[in-house]
Scaffold this active site. Sequence first.
Site, PDB file in Angstrom:
ATOM      1  N   SER A  48       0.949  -1.174  -0.033  1.00  0.00           N
ATOM      2  CA  SER A  48      -0.070   0.095   0.106  1.00  0.00           C
ATOM      3  C   SER A  48       0.727   1.298  -0.035  1.00  0.00           C
ATOM      4  O   SER A  48       1.890   1.510  -0.924  1.00  0.00           O
ATOM      5  CB  SER A  48      -1.028  -0.037   1.208  1.00  0.00           C
ATOM      6  OG  SER A  48      -1.866   1.010   1.129  1.00  0.00           O
ATOM      7  N   ASP A 160      -5.760  -4.623  -1.458  1.00  0.00           N
ATOM      8  CA  ASP A 160      -4.650  -3.850  -0.989  1.00  0.00           C
ATOM      9  C   ASP A 160      -3.833  -5.382  -0.352  1.00  0.00           C
ATOM     10  O   ASP A 160      -4.202  -6.273   0.362  1.00  0.00           O
ATOM     11  CB  ASP A 160      -5.297  -3.423   0.395  1.00  0.00           C
ATOM     12  CG  ASP A 160      -4.045  -2.455   1.021  1.00  0.00           C
ATOM     13  OD1 ASP A 160      -2.962  -2.901   1.021  1.00  0.00           O
ATOM     14  OD2 ASP A 160      -4.680  -1.447   1.456  1.00  0.00           O
TER      15      ASP A 160
END
Length: 320
Positions: A48, A160
Amino acid sequence: MLLDRERGWSVSFAGCGFLGVYHIGAATCLQERAPHVIRDARHIYGASAGALAGAVLVGGGSLGQRLRPARKRNLGPLHPSFNVIKIIRDGLMRNLPENTHQLSSGRLCISLTRVSDGKNALISNFNSKEEVVQALICSSFVPIYCGLIPPSFRGVRYVDGGISDNLPHYESKNTITVSPFAGECDICPKGNSANFHEMNVTNTSIQLSLGNLYRLTQALFPPEPKVLGEICEQGYSDALKFLKENALQEACKEQNGFCAQFSKLFPMRVISYLMLPYTLPVESAYSVALRTLNCIFQEHILYYCILQWYLNSIQVVLVI
């Protein structure tokens, strides 16, 4: 931590949303005080926001700060007009160098979570700049928060990377781990010494504390620029403390060059003392002027300048 040059070492940045500004401070410190730590690292891992920081360090990009659109709406990043994925893509495509895939292949390792089975995938080979950008977008895509349809990389949908592995290779002794959450990482805020409760969240050590709970809310909703500046400063100071504790800093060492040695000579020291009556008033006036300006502008301008200084050092997109 002693860096083993034979076996090599790596650096891993944790996913942390808008707290990615912490990585800016930490990475700036590493580049300034111990550039070999980043330069000679075999792998730069990230999930991320951590992957975005790693991409800038490896690919040499210059990503503009795009936090204000997340703050000018009443609902912040949850406002329908705020498209975080578009902001990331536009910034990456505009500022990462065209050969970023060549610089990143084999060195930058991006953590992704495969939608089909929820398992983690580390992507480290790229055929084009577009693939680097797409992998970073997948690693930053938080379901619902960023949208309903997950992005894809080479025909496979991912979300993610922090969902399955938020801090790749955390368990490795040769990996320097960086996280804005207090815990057992190498570079991280120090929690309350009386707090012995700790948990492992998707491979990230996090103490159970009110401080970390507050940081979690900051990761999802960007705080004021003043607070962001403080977080950035903390990243820098935590990294510097790590370097000093492990005897890794270079810039902190005393200079041994010709100019440094020459300045230590007795005649030069005598001249500096003789010049003191002339230089002291100027320095004093300059110091008073600075203190006056600080008192006038410290509430708004000062922290904004601090934040801008750090952002211009590596200029990472301050989004998930």
